[in-house]
Structures are given as C-alpha cells and as structure tokens.
Design a protein around this motif. Structure first.
Motif, short mmCIF file in Angstrom:
data_model
loop_
_atom_site.label_atom_id
_atom_site.label_comp_id
_atom_site.label_asym_id
_atom_site.label_seq_id
_atom_site.Cartn_x
_atom_site.Cartn_y
_atom_site.Cartn_z
N HIS A 14 25.11 91.44 -13.63
CA HIS A 14 23.94 90.77 -13.07
C HIS A 14 23.94 89.27 -13.41
O HIS A 14 23.77 88.43 -12.52
N LEU A 15 24.17 88.95 -14.67
CA LEU A 15 24.14 87.55 -15.10
C LEU A 15 25.34 86.77 -14.59
O LEU A 15 25.22 85.62 -14.18
N GLU A 16 26.52 87.39 -14.63
CA GLU A 16 27.70 86.66 -14.16
C GLU A 16 27.62 86.42 -12.65
O GLU A 16 28.02 85.36 -12.17
N THR A 17 27.11 87.37 -11.93
CA THR A 17 26.94 87.18 -10.49
C THR A 17 25.98 86.04 -10.20
O THR A 17 26.21 85.22 -9.30
N GLU A 19 25.53 83.45 -12.09
CA GLU A 19 26.29 82.22 -12.37
C GLU A 19 27.22 81.88 -11.21
O GLU A 19 27.22 80.74 -10.71
N LEU A 20 28.02 82.84 -10.79
CA LEU A 20 29.04 82.57 -9.77
C LEU A 20 28.43 82.27 -8.40
O LEU A 20 29.03 81.54 -7.61
N GLN A 21 27.26 82.82 -8.12
CA GLN A 21 26.60 82.57 -6.85
C GLN A 21 25.55 81.46 -6.93
O GLN A 21 24.89 81.16 -5.94
N ILE A 141 28.00 70.41 -19.26
CA ILE A 141 27.00 70.58 -18.21
C ILE A 141 26.47 71.99 -18.37
O ILE A 141 27.16 72.97 -18.08
N ILE A 142 25.27 72.10 -18.90
CA ILE A 142 24.66 73.42 -19.07
C ILE A 142 23.83 73.73 -17.82
O ILE A 142 23.33 72.82 -17.15
N ASP A 143 23.75 75.00 -17.49
CA ASP A 143 23.05 75.39 -16.27
C ASP A 143 22.50 76.80 -16.45
O ASP A 143 23.12 77.78 -16.04
N SER A 144 21.35 76.89 -17.07
CA SER A 144 20.73 78.19 -17.28
C SER A 144 20.53 78.90 -15.94
O SER A 144 20.11 78.29 -14.96
#
Length: 262
Positions: A14-17, A19-21, A141-144
């Motif tokens: 769920h979390l990696e998706t 990020e990638l999307q 570059i952080i991106d919550s």
C-alpha cells in the motif's frame, strides 16, 4: 509485534504503491492503532525487500528526526531510520521532475561513507569518527505519502521516513580536515537564503546520529558494513519546493549542491 505478516506485507504494498504512483494516503495507524515500533520497521523492511526483488539496489541508509527540537516536538528521545534506493539518486545540478512527487521538501544533510564496519550496542561518536572514510554534502528531498502531512511517527517509519530523492555534490573531505559540529550550511531557494544551520543541529554532532543508527541496527542483530553511505539527517529545516524552484546549498569546506524542480 501486533500485526501479522499478511498485514505487514499488505501495508508495505500500500505505502510503496503510493510512493511509486505519487498518490497520497491517510496515515496507516488510523486503521491499525495497535501498531507498535517493531511493526513499523517490519513494514519498512518489507518495502525494501519489494524494491530489491525488482532489482533496485539499496545504496545507503538515512537518519531522520535528528534535531533535538524535532524529537521533543514528536515526544521521542531517538531518531528514526530508513534507507535510500538507487533510483532515488539524482545528479548534482539536475532537474527533478515534480510529476513523480507529491509535496516535496528539501533539507541539507551532512553525509558520510564508512571505511570500517560499525556495530552496536555501545557504538559512540569516537567509534564513528574513526570509521568515517570521507564526508560529502547532500540534499534530501523528502516526500511524505501522507495526506496534508498528517501522520504520526510509526506511520513515518513504516513509510521509510519519507525517503524520495537525494542529491550529493561538492567535494569529499576527510573527517580529520573538518569540524562537523561547527560546519556551516546555507540553503538558498531561488537565490534567497531560506535556512542556515551548523552540523551541531544534528544531535549535537552528525556522528551521534550514525552511532544511534548503529545501536538501532545492533538491537536488531544487524550492523553497518564498511563502505556504507549514510545521510545523517537534516541540518536545516525542511523547505517546501514546487515546479520552477532552484535550490542551492552551500556547505562550509565541502562546496555546494544544487538542483532545479520542474
């Protein structure tokens, strides 16, 4: 641990998706308030395993929440830790597309590469300094992935501490040639100074963050191998960026790191 392996795997996907999307989600503790710290790092490890299974290399480790002010604000007494993958590295001076990001922020980081392994528990600043091969300047570059930056610490750890992109540049220096505590950093956005700090902003000494990382890994039966690239945590506050912004960070004795967002 409070979560079973199926739930950990599902949350990692769920979390990696997200990020990638480049798609935001609500914090995962909303649905899993029983989550504990071990669960959070287990989810992060599952994300790392997913990336490595697809052929991405883990190229470094990162420390987060390393300023005492941020720790106090979050009600914790130690930093958090994550990793960076090969595809997150961007060349110095490059243009970083906003299309793959949600709401990015930049922060200046003092980075190190080890020449000897570090093992905890009991790792300390002196051991870290003896194990540093060289120091280089970097920008993370952080991106919550959490909607409207609404999250708690367990959710942040699970989301690989908001890792997204990083840039290194400047010039490498031996640690004996530097005073990492007093090393000054100036962050400029579009030609204007927006943040200034010194290395002591990171737990009093950037090497203290690396010692904390070694001790964290030691408690999990792991260590930091020789040759490891480590981002020691934000020296400056995190500054929001958008398309068209030019960022340049000047590091005392280490040169500068720059990038553009488009």
């Amino acid at each position: 641990m409070a979560l079973d392996q199926h739930t950990i795997a599902r949350l990692a996907e769920h979390l990696e998706t997200a990020e990638l999307q480049a798609r935001d989600v609500t914090k995962i503790t909303d649905d899993h308030p029983e989550m504990d710290w071990a669960d959070a790092y287990a989810i992060q490890e599952a994300i790392r395993a997913r990336k490595e299974a697809r052929g991405h290399r883990t190229v470094g480790l990162k420390c987060g929440l390393t300023s005492y002010a941020k720790m106090k604000q979050m009600g914790v007494d130690s930093p958090v830790f994550g990793f960076v993958s090969d595809y997150m590295a961007c060349p110095e001076g490059s243009t970083i597309p906003m299309a793959g990001l949600i709401h990015p922020k930049v922060e200046a980081e003092i980075c190190i590469v080890t020449k000897a392994p570090l093992t905890g528990p009991g790792c300390h600043v002196g051991a870290v300094l003896a194990a540093i091969d060289f120091v280089i300047p970097g920008v993370e570059i952080i991106d919550s992935r959490y909607r409207d930056f609404k999250f708690d610490l367990k959710s942040v750890i699970a989301d690989n501490t908001s890792a997204s992109r990083f840039v290194t540049g400047g010039r490498a220096r031996r640690p004996d040639d530097l005073d990492l505590r007093t090393l000054g950093v100036v962050l400029e956005k579009n030609g204007e100074i927006v943040a200034m700090a010194a290395g002591a902003a990171v737990m009093g000494h950037p090497a203290a963050a690396v010692a904390a990382l070694a001790n964290h890994l030691g408690a999990r039966g792991q260590s930091i191998p020789a040759g490891t690239f480590i981002m020691t945590g934000g020296v400056t506050e995190a500054i929001a960026v958008q398309a068209g912004d030019q960022v340049n960070v000047r590091f005392q004795d280490l040169g500068s790191v720059s990038m553009r967002f488009a």
